[in-house]
Design a protein around this motif. Structure first.
Motif, PDB file in Angstrom:
ATOM      1  N   GLU A   1       0.823  -1.101  -0.159  1.00 28.10           N
ATOM      2  CA  GLU A   1      -0.219  -0.113  -0.162  1.00 28.10           C
ATOM      3  C   GLU A   1       0.945   1.316   0.061  1.00 28.10           C
ATOM      4  OE1 GLU A   1      -3.813   2.285   2.594  1.00 28.10           O
ATOM      5  OE2 GLU A   1      -3.095   0.009   3.095  1.00 28.10           O
ATOM      6  N   ILE A   2       0.702   2.144  -0.857  1.00 25.96           N
ATOM      7  CA  ILE A   2       1.436   3.407  -1.015  1.00 25.96           C
ATOM      8  C   ILE A   2       0.436   4.724  -1.565  1.00 25.96           C
ATOM      9  CG2 ILE A   2       1.911   2.974  -3.268  1.00 25.96           C
ATOM     10  CD1 ILE A   2       4.760   3.885  -2.947  1.00 25.96           C
ATOM     11  N   MET A   3       0.937   5.673  -0.612  1.00 27.84           N
ATOM     12  CA  MET A   3      -0.110   6.946  -0.876  1.00 27.84           C
ATOM     13  C   MET A   3       0.255   7.537  -2.167  1.00 27.84           C
ATOM     14  SD  MET A   3       2.918   7.524   0.773  1.00 27.84           S
ATOM     15  CE  MET A   3       2.458   7.252   2.307  1.00 27.84           C
ATOM     16  N   SER A   4      -0.504   8.446  -2.811  1.00 29.28           N
ATOM     17  CA  SER A   4      -0.712   9.212  -3.964  1.00 29.28           C
ATOM     18  C   SER A   4       0.838   9.797  -4.115  1.00 29.28           C
ATOM     19  CB  SER A   4      -1.667  10.283  -3.966  1.00 29.28           C
ATOM     20  OG  SER A   4      -1.532  11.212  -5.086  1.00 29.28           O
ATOM     21  N   HIS A   5       1.422   9.854  -5.158  1.00 31.12           N
ATOM     22  CA  HIS A   5       2.823  10.459  -5.432  1.00 31.12           C
ATOM     23  C   HIS A   5       3.878   9.632  -4.689  1.00 31.12           C
ATOM     24  CE1 HIS A   5       0.470  13.478  -7.695  1.00 31.12           C
ATOM     25  NE2 HIS A   5       0.197  14.082  -6.813  1.00 31.12           N
ATOM     26  N   GLY A   6       3.541   8.799  -3.867  1.00 32.95           N
ATOM     27  CA  GLY A   6       4.665   8.055  -3.177  1.00 32.95           C
ATOM     28  C   GLY A   6       5.145   8.687  -2.070  1.00 32.95           C
ATOM     29  N   PHE A   7       6.080   7.984  -1.355  1.00 28.63           N
ATOM     30  CA  PHE A   7       6.349   8.624  -0.160  1.00 28.63           C
ATOM     31  C   PHE A   7       7.636   9.667   0.024  1.00 28.63           C
ATOM     32  CE2 PHE A   7       8.702   4.354  -0.695  1.00 28.63           C
ATOM     33  CZ  PHE A   7       9.957   4.789  -0.690  1.00 28.63           C
ATOM     34  N   GLY A   8       8.219   9.784  -1.062  1.00 29.54           N
ATOM     35  CA  GLY A   8       9.331  10.886  -1.219  1.00 29.54           C
ATOM     36  C   GLY A   8       8.991  12.290  -0.801  1.00 29.54           C
ATOM     37  N   ARG A   9       7.397  12.440  -0.806  1.00 31.88           N
ATOM     38  CA  ARG A   9       7.020  13.851  -0.450  1.00 31.88           C
ATOM     39  C   ARG A   9       6.623  14.071   1.015  1.00 31.88           C
ATOM     40  NH1 ARG A   9       1.361  14.222  -0.394  1.00 31.88           N
ATOM     41  NH2 ARG A   9       0.241  12.440  -0.851  1.00 31.88           N
ATOM     42  N   VAL A  10       6.683  12.803   1.762  1.00 33.69           N
ATOM     43  CA  VAL A  10       6.338  12.895   3.113  1.00 33.69           C
ATOM     44  C   VAL A  10       7.434  12.177   4.018  1.00 33.69           C
ATOM     45  CG1 VAL A  10       3.834  13.132   2.835  1.00 33.69           C
ATOM     46  CG2 VAL A  10       5.000  10.754   2.741  1.00 33.69           C
ATOM     47  N   SER A  11       8.764  12.331   3.477  1.00 32.36           N
ATOM     48  CA  SER A  11       9.928  11.701   4.207  1.00 32.36           C
ATOM     49  C   SER A  11      10.692  12.782   4.726  1.00 32.36           C
ATOM     50  CB  SER A  11      10.624  10.886   3.217  1.00 32.36           C
ATOM     51  OG  SER A  11       9.955   9.983   2.893  1.00 32.36           O
ATOM     52  N   GLN A  12      11.423  12.742   5.791  1.00 31.80           N
ATOM     53  CA  GLN A  12      12.447  13.533   6.486  1.00 31.80           C
ATOM     54  C   GLN A  12      13.544  13.374   5.531  1.00 31.80           C
ATOM     55  OE1 GLN A  12      11.665  16.198   8.609  1.00 31.80           O
ATOM     56  NE2 GLN A  12      13.794  16.728   8.346  1.00 31.80           N
ATOM     57  N   TYR A  13      14.107  14.289   5.251  1.00 27.22           N
ATOM     58  CA  TYR A  13      15.470  14.153   4.344  1.00 27.22           C
ATOM     59  C   TYR A  13      16.785  14.675   5.316  1.00 27.22           C
ATOM     60  CZ  TYR A  13      13.027  13.413   0.003  1.00 27.22           C
ATOM     61  OH  TYR A  13      12.302  13.036  -0.883  1.00 27.22           O
ATOM     62  N   THR A  14      17.651  14.046   5.061  1.00 24.20           N
ATOM     63  CA  THR A  14      19.089  14.508   5.602  1.00 24.20           C
ATOM     64  C   THR A  14      19.615  15.641   4.616  1.00 24.20           C
ATOM     65  OG1 THR A  14      19.537  12.139   6.493  1.00 24.20           O
ATOM     66  CG2 THR A  14      21.374  13.613   6.089  1.00 24.20           C
ATOM     67  N   VAL A  15      20.349  16.665   5.220  1.00 18.68           N
ATOM     68  CA  VAL A  15      20.876  17.432   4.505  1.00 18.68           C
ATOM     69  C   VAL A  15      22.391  17.045   4.273  1.00 18.68           C
ATOM     70  CG1 VAL A  15      21.642  20.107   4.475  1.00 18.68           C
ATOM     71  CG2 VAL A  15      19.434  19.323   5.530  1.00 18.68           C
ATOM     72  N   ASP A  16      22.774  16.719   2.962  1.00 23.09           N
ATOM     73  CA  ASP A  16      23.921  16.128   2.755  1.00 23.09           C
ATOM     74  C   ASP A  16      25.053  17.359   2.423  1.00 23.09           C
ATOM     75  OD1 ASP A  16      23.076  13.617   3.085  1.00 23.09           O
ATOM     76  OD2 ASP A  16      22.557  13.695   1.033  1.00 23.09           O
ATOM     77  N   ILE A  17      24.555  18.450   1.600  1.00 20.52           N
ATOM     78  CA  ILE A  17      25.523  19.558   1.334  1.00 20.52           C
ATOM     79  C   ILE A  17      24.567  20.777   1.591  1.00 20.52           C
ATOM     80  CG2 ILE A  17      26.933  20.532  -0.430  1.00 20.52           C
ATOM     81  CD1 ILE A  17      27.201  17.776  -1.673  1.00 20.52           C
ATOM     82  N   LEU A  18      25.226  21.904   1.897  1.00 19.11           N
ATOM     83  CA  LEU A  18      24.607  23.108   2.161  1.00 19.11           C
ATOM     84  C   LEU A  18      25.629  24.076   2.069  1.00 19.11           C
ATOM     85  CD1 LEU A  18      22.115  24.858   2.734  1.00 19.11           C
ATOM     86  CD2 LEU A  18      22.509  24.515   5.434  1.00 19.11           C
ATOM     87  N   SER A  19      25.154  25.279   1.075  1.00 17.45           N
ATOM     88  CA  SER A  19      25.740  26.466   0.864  1.00 17.45           C
ATOM     89  C   SER A  19      24.734  27.628   0.961  1.00 17.45           C
ATOM     90  CB  SER A  19      26.839  26.386  -0.126  1.00 17.45           C
ATOM     91  OG  SER A  19      26.026  26.310  -1.538  1.00 17.45           O
TER      92      SER A  19
END
Length: 324
Positions: free
Chosen positions: A100-118
């Motif tokens: 079972e998976i939500m509309s557009h997938g879970f990428g939009r409701v996931s907490q992301y890690t900040v790998d690089i920031l400037s």
């Protein structure tokens, strides 16, 4: 519909987040919101969902990105992974097991890690874990990067199969842009101007599924007038357009009128959507994948337009937004 929320995210929602500052003076307004800035643009990005939530001109504070509402669409610019739009009944099968998976997938409701920031760029990523495996049985890394270059926001998506078996997926982007862009204008004063003349039909959705019927879009023309009536049958889905760019611009525009130029490259599908009510925005959506077809559900690996990656293989694609 089930949405998995990590304990870290739950804590941030319940107790709020402190303002932090990086060593290069890029300010994180909250733990969940980052700010990028150059001489032309100020951009805000959420680490939750890796979603752009604001794109403003520094010259006049023009907001180009749709700010969301509770009536038509509450989002701004969502990422789509590992599906685009919907699977039938929010479920699919793979190797005999149902997920079972939500509309557009879970990428939009996931907490992301900040790998690089400037000051002018950020790379955010997620990877498979026990929660994603409940919805999607593959090992992966998925990264989204935003980079400011003059008056452009360049978006890059990197997908890698980190598992030992073939991986099936779809990927897309769903940004919404304010329209009109000028205070004295209306939605119907604008058009989509394609790079080339197009003779192309649109796939048709019914109850979120692709049906056999197609409908006209452009016939030997490069300009598509924006009207709310045009979207009464939901999203337009263009298959393999000849153009690589499209602009949102005023009909009979002058040099003073604002516009947005979008470069999507060789995408197999381009979604174009606006709600049929009066909400003043339009979405331009590059898709590497499709919603399910109507009729009986097929296995995920047999789904139309599904993509695949062999173990350790990567897929990278780019989308650029220029604000004038």
């Amino acid at each position: 519909m089930k949405i998995i929320i990590t304990s870290l995210l739950l804590l941030s929602i319940l107790f709020g987040c402190e303002t932090t500052k990086t060593s290069n003076d890029t300010t994180s307004i909250f733990q969940d919101t980052l700010q990028l800035k150059n001489d032309f643009l100020t951009v805000k990005v959420k680490t939750f969902g890796a979603e752009l939530i604001s794109i403003q001109s520094n010259k006049d504070q023009q907001e180009y990105l749709w700010q969301g509402d509770s009536i038509s669409w509450q989002d701004h610019a969502i990422v789509q992974f590992p599906i685009v739009c919907n699977v039938k009944d929010d479920k699919y099968t793979f190797e005999g097991k149902e997920y079972e998976i939500m509309s557009h997938g879970f990428g939009r409701v996931s907490q992301y890690t900040v790998d690089i920031l400037s000051d002018t760029s950020v790379v955010l990523s997620i990877q498979s874990d026990e929660n994603t495996k409940k919805m999607y049985p593959f090992d992966f890394t998925y990264a989204v990067s935003y980079t400011l270059t003059n008056n452009k926001v360049n978006v890059r998506f990197d997908i890698k199969n980190t598992g030992s078996k073939e991986m099936f997926y779809s990927s897309g982007y769903h940004p919404g842009f304010n329209c009109p862009l000028d205070a004295d204008a209306q939605f119907s004063d604008y058009q989509l101007s394609f790079e080339k003349e197009e003779t192309i039909e649109s796939l048709t959705l019914e109850k979120g599924m692709v049906i056999a019927q197609k409908r006209p879009f452009l016939n030997a023309n490069s300009n598509f007038p924006l009207t709310k009536k045009a979207f009464e049958q939901d999203v337009f889905i263009l298959e393999k357009p000849s153009s690589k760019t499209v602009s949102i611009n005023k009909i009979n525009a002058t040099e003073q009128d604002k516009s947005v130029v979008l470069t999507f490259g060789d995408v197999p599908y381009l979604g174009i959507w606006s709600p049929s009510n009066e909400s003043p925005f339009v979405c331009i959506e590059p898709w590497f994948g499709l919603p399910d077809d109507e009729g009986e559900r097929v296995d995920f690996n047999a789904k139309k337009a599904i993509r695949h990656l062999q173990p350790n293989d990567k897929f990278q694609w780019d989308f650029a937004m220029e604000f004038r």
